[in-house]
Design a protein around this motif. Structure first.
Motif, PDB file in Angstrom:
ATOM      1  N   LYS A 154       0.843  -1.206   0.000  1.00  0.00           N
ATOM      2  CA  LYS A 154       0.000   0.000   0.000  1.00  0.00           C
ATOM      3  C   LYS A 154       0.873   1.249   0.000  1.00  0.00           C
ATOM      4  O   LYS A 154       0.627   2.206  -0.743  1.00  0.00           O
ATOM      5  CB  LYS A 154      -0.931   0.003   1.216  1.00  0.00           C
ATOM      6  CG  LYS A 154      -1.962  -1.115   1.216  1.00  0.00           C
ATOM      7  CD  LYS A 154      -2.799  -1.081   2.481  1.00  0.00           C
ATOM      8  CE  LYS A 154      -3.767  -2.255   2.521  1.00  0.00           C
ATOM      9  NZ  LYS A 154      -4.561  -2.274   3.789  1.00  0.00           N
ATOM     10  N   GLU A 155       1.884   1.218   0.851  1.00  0.00           N
ATOM     11  CA  GLU A 155       2.800   2.367   0.920  1.00  0.00           C
ATOM     12  C   GLU A 155       3.601   2.506  -0.380  1.00  0.00           C
ATOM     13  O   GLU A 155       3.840   3.617  -0.866  1.00  0.00           O
ATOM     14  CB  GLU A 155       3.765   2.202   2.105  1.00  0.00           C
ATOM     15  CG  GLU A 155       3.107   2.274   3.473  1.00  0.00           C
ATOM     16  CD  GLU A 155       2.507   0.952   3.942  1.00  0.00           C
ATOM     17  OE1 GLU A 155       2.118   0.872   5.116  1.00  0.00           O
ATOM     18  OE2 GLU A 155       2.446  -0.003   3.133  1.00  0.00           O
ATOM     19  N   LEU A 156       4.006   1.373  -0.946  1.00  0.00           N
ATOM     20  CA  LEU A 156       4.776   1.405  -2.191  1.00  0.00           C
ATOM     21  C   LEU A 156       3.950   1.985  -3.338  1.00  0.00           C
ATOM     22  O   LEU A 156       4.433   2.840  -4.095  1.00  0.00           O
ATOM     23  CB  LEU A 156       5.237  -0.017  -2.549  1.00  0.00           C
ATOM     24  CG  LEU A 156       5.939  -0.180  -3.904  1.00  0.00           C
ATOM     25  CD1 LEU A 156       7.225   0.636  -3.935  1.00  0.00           C
ATOM     26  CD2 LEU A 156       6.216  -1.655  -4.184  1.00  0.00           C
ATOM     27  N   VAL A 157       2.696   1.533  -3.451  1.00  0.00           N
ATOM     28  CA  VAL A 157       1.836   2.023  -4.528  1.00  0.00           C
ATOM     29  C   VAL A 157       1.531   3.509  -4.344  1.00  0.00           C
ATOM     30  O   VAL A 157       1.525   4.275  -5.315  1.00  0.00           O
ATOM     31  CB  VAL A 157       0.537   1.194  -4.591  1.00  0.00           C
ATOM     32  CG1 VAL A 157      -0.465   1.829  -5.551  1.00  0.00           C
ATOM     33  CG2 VAL A 157       0.845  -0.238  -5.023  1.00  0.00           C
TER      34      VAL A 157
ATOM     35  N   PHE B 236       4.501   5.380  -5.477  1.00  0.00           N
ATOM     36  CA  PHE B 236       4.616   5.296  -6.941  1.00  0.00           C
ATOM     37  C   PHE B 236       3.707   6.321  -7.615  1.00  0.00           C
ATOM     38  O   PHE B 236       4.125   7.044  -8.520  1.00  0.00           O
ATOM     39  CB  PHE B 236       4.259   3.877  -7.382  1.00  0.00           C
ATOM     40  CG  PHE B 236       4.378   3.631  -8.865  1.00  0.00           C
ATOM     41  CD1 PHE B 236       5.588   3.788  -9.526  1.00  0.00           C
ATOM     42  CD2 PHE B 236       3.272   3.208  -9.601  1.00  0.00           C
ATOM     43  CE1 PHE B 236       5.697   3.544 -10.892  1.00  0.00           C
ATOM     44  CE2 PHE B 236       3.374   2.960 -10.958  1.00  0.00           C
ATOM     45  CZ  PHE B 236       4.587   3.133 -11.607  1.00  0.00           C
ATOM     46  N   TYR B 237       2.463   6.398  -7.174  1.00  0.00           N
ATOM     47  CA  TYR B 237       1.520   7.339  -7.784  1.00  0.00           C
ATOM     48  C   TYR B 237       1.829   8.784  -7.392  1.00  0.00           C
ATOM     49  O   TYR B 237       1.749   9.700  -8.226  1.00  0.00           O
ATOM     50  CB  TYR B 237       0.085   6.980  -7.398  1.00  0.00           C
ATOM     51  CG  TYR B 237      -0.536   5.981  -8.324  1.00  0.00           C
ATOM     52  CD1 TYR B 237      -1.012   6.363  -9.571  1.00  0.00           C
ATOM     53  CD2 TYR B 237      -0.638   4.630  -7.974  1.00  0.00           C
ATOM     54  CE1 TYR B 237      -1.572   5.448 -10.442  1.00  0.00           C
ATOM     55  CE2 TYR B 237      -1.192   3.701  -8.838  1.00  0.00           C
ATOM     56  CZ  TYR B 237      -1.657   4.117 -10.067  1.00  0.00           C
ATOM     57  OH  TYR B 237      -2.204   3.208 -10.930  1.00  0.00           O
ATOM     58  N   ASN B 238       2.176   9.017  -6.134  1.00  0.00           N
ATOM     59  CA  ASN B 238       2.405  10.389  -5.662  1.00  0.00           C
ATOM     60  C   ASN B 238       3.649  11.015  -6.270  1.00  0.00           C
ATOM     61  O   ASN B 238       3.768  12.251  -6.314  1.00  0.00           O
ATOM     62  CB  ASN B 238       2.506  10.409  -4.138  1.00  0.00           C
ATOM     63  CG  ASN B 238       1.174  10.141  -3.477  1.00  0.00           C
ATOM     64  OD1 ASN B 238       0.113  10.404  -4.048  1.00  0.00           O
ATOM     65  ND2 ASN B 238       1.215   9.606  -2.251  1.00  0.00           N
ATOM     66  N   ASN B 239       4.578  10.181  -6.746  1.00  0.00           N
ATOM     67  CA  ASN B 239       5.813  10.710  -7.326  1.00  0.00           C
ATOM     68  C   ASN B 239       5.852  10.619  -8.849  1.00  0.00           C
ATOM     69  O   ASN B 239       6.873  10.939  -9.459  1.00  0.00           O
ATOM     70  CB  ASN B 239       7.025   9.974  -6.742  1.00  0.00           C
ATOM     71  CG  ASN B 239       7.288  10.345  -5.287  1.00  0.00           C
ATOM     72  OD1 ASN B 239       7.956  11.332  -5.002  1.00  0.00           O
ATOM     73  ND2 ASN B 239       6.736   9.560  -4.372  1.00  0.00           N
ATOM     74  N   ALA B 240       4.755  10.214  -9.441  1.00  0.00           N
ATOM     75  CA  ALA B 240       4.713  10.094 -10.904  1.00  0.00           C
ATOM     76  C   ALA B 240       4.480  11.459 -11.541  1.00  0.00           C
ATOM     77  O   ALA B 240       3.718  12.282 -11.029  1.00  0.00           O
ATOM     78  CB  ALA B 240       3.603   9.138 -11.311  1.00  0.00           C
ATOM     79  N   GLU B 241       5.148  11.702 -12.664  1.00  0.00           N
ATOM     80  CA  GLU B 241       4.923  12.941 -13.399  1.00  0.00           C
ATOM     81  C   GLU B 241       3.530  12.979 -14.005  1.00  0.00           C
ATOM     82  O   GLU B 241       2.895  14.034 -14.070  1.00  0.00           O
ATOM     83  CB  GLU B 241       5.979  13.087 -14.503  1.00  0.00           C
ATOM     84  CG  GLU B 241       7.391  13.288 -13.975  1.00  0.00           C
ATOM     85  CD  GLU B 241       8.402  13.452 -15.097  1.00  0.00           C
ATOM     86  OE1 GLU B 241       7.985  13.380 -16.285  1.00  0.00           O
ATOM     87  OE2 GLU B 241       9.596  13.641 -14.795  1.00  0.00           O
TER      88      GLU B 241
END
Length: 332
Positions: free
Chosen positions: A21-24, A27-32
């Motif tokens: 959950k933390e990884l996903v 991943f989304y919060n740091n995506a351009e």
């Protein structure tokens, strides 16, 4: 930066253990561009085919169009890595790969095909040959695969269907010798038909419910033959829902199953529709019925068809219509 977060090996522990959950979230919060990335469903032992942007299947496919995005993951042979015990006869042929690709895409899926490199990093020559053959097929037919989506139905037998804007791609795994007859389309005064790989329009005619395409004299292509058909109307009736008059049914007493049928076309449709019904208990078919219904539906119309049933034994059952729509119910 990655476009896909493809996780694996999750089956022994839940997602909380893996902290996916933390990884996903990271991943989304740091995506351009968060709308252009995706994560598969292998987040923990409880998540496969339940959570994720797309669901993953290994060496298995769907029977019908899925209402979710999914991916078939498999090796070109029986192994994901290089297996010295496998020979060319154990690999999918180019024809089998093409047909598998078409089938998967027509059911709203994606094909992830694995090749197994040797210890020195090289790929087995036979695997390379098969992939190059598929690439040659895609050079001619790729426009029907990339950027397309499933049509209203998968197709039947050796035919699959895809759509892109106002274009329907009819894909047949067998070469029609003289003509291709389709009872799923109705022509308009703007209809055009083209066989991918042939730079000329094909002749066609509408004969009642049958849309007939006349084949060229010479066979074009191999494996799967794609007809690009522009500006037609659907000529199909679609089962879009099933429901019961009560979620709890009493053993030995009759109950009613309601089947919702729709006409997606802007034209009236007069056709026979075959309903294939299966009642399953613990995955086993305990009752099977087939009913042929003569239907007349106006443009955009809907109707509800009733099926009367009796189940003698208590238990939890599943009703399946035309291998697609299912509903679970309890008999007490």
């Amino acid at each position: 930066k990655p476009d896909i977060l493809w996780l694996d090996g999750e089956w022994d522990y839940p997602s909380d253990f893996w902290k996916t959950k933390e990884l996903v979230a990271w991943f989304y919060n740091n995506a351009e561009s968060p709308n252009e990335i995706c994560v598969n469903d292998r987040l923990g032992k409880e998540t496969r085919k339940k959570y994720g942007d797309f669901f993953t299947f290994e060496y298995e496919t769907m029977d019908e169009i899925a209402d979710f995005k999914w991916e078939l993951c498999r090796g070109i042979g029986y192994s994901f890595g290089y297996n010295r015990a496998e020979g060319p006869e154990d690999y999918l042929t180019a024809e089998e790969i093409v047909k598998l690709l078409v089938d998967v895409v027509s059911k709203n899926g994606n094909l992830l095909l694995n090749v197994g490199p040797k210890a020195d990093g090289s790929l087995p020559e036979t695997q390379v040959e098969r992939l190059l053959e598929v690439g040659e097929w895609l050079k001619i037919n790729g426009e029907a695969i990339y950027g397309s989506h499933p049509w209203l139905i998968v197709g039947e037998d050796d035919i699959r269907l895809l759509q892109k804007d106002n274009t329907i791609y009819v894909i047949t795994f067998k070469w029609p010798e003289k003509e291709l007859v389709l009872d799923i389309l109705r022509a308009s005064n703007k209809t055009k038909v083209r066989l991918l790989g042939l730079n000329e329009d094909l002749k066609w005619t509408q004969d009642g419910n049958n849309f007939i395409i006349f084949m060229p004299k010479q066979k074009i292509g191999k494996y799967a033959y794609i007809f690009e058909i522009e500006n037609t109307y659907p000529n199909v009736l679609v089962v879009n829902d099933i429901f019961l008059n009560n979620d709890v049914i009493k053993a030995g007493e009759p109950f009613t199953l309601f089947v919702s049928i729709a006409n997606p076309s802007p034209l009236e449709i007069r056709k026979n529709l075959t309903l294939e019904l299966e009642i399953k208990w613990r995955g086993l078919v305990v009752k099977k019925m087939e009913e042929n219904i003569k239907i007349i539906l106006p443009a955009g119309g809907k109707l509800v068809h009733k099926v009367d049933l009796v189940i003698d034994e208590p238990g939890t059952y599943e009703v399946v219509i035309n291998s697609k729509f299912s509903r679970e119910f309890k008999v007490t």
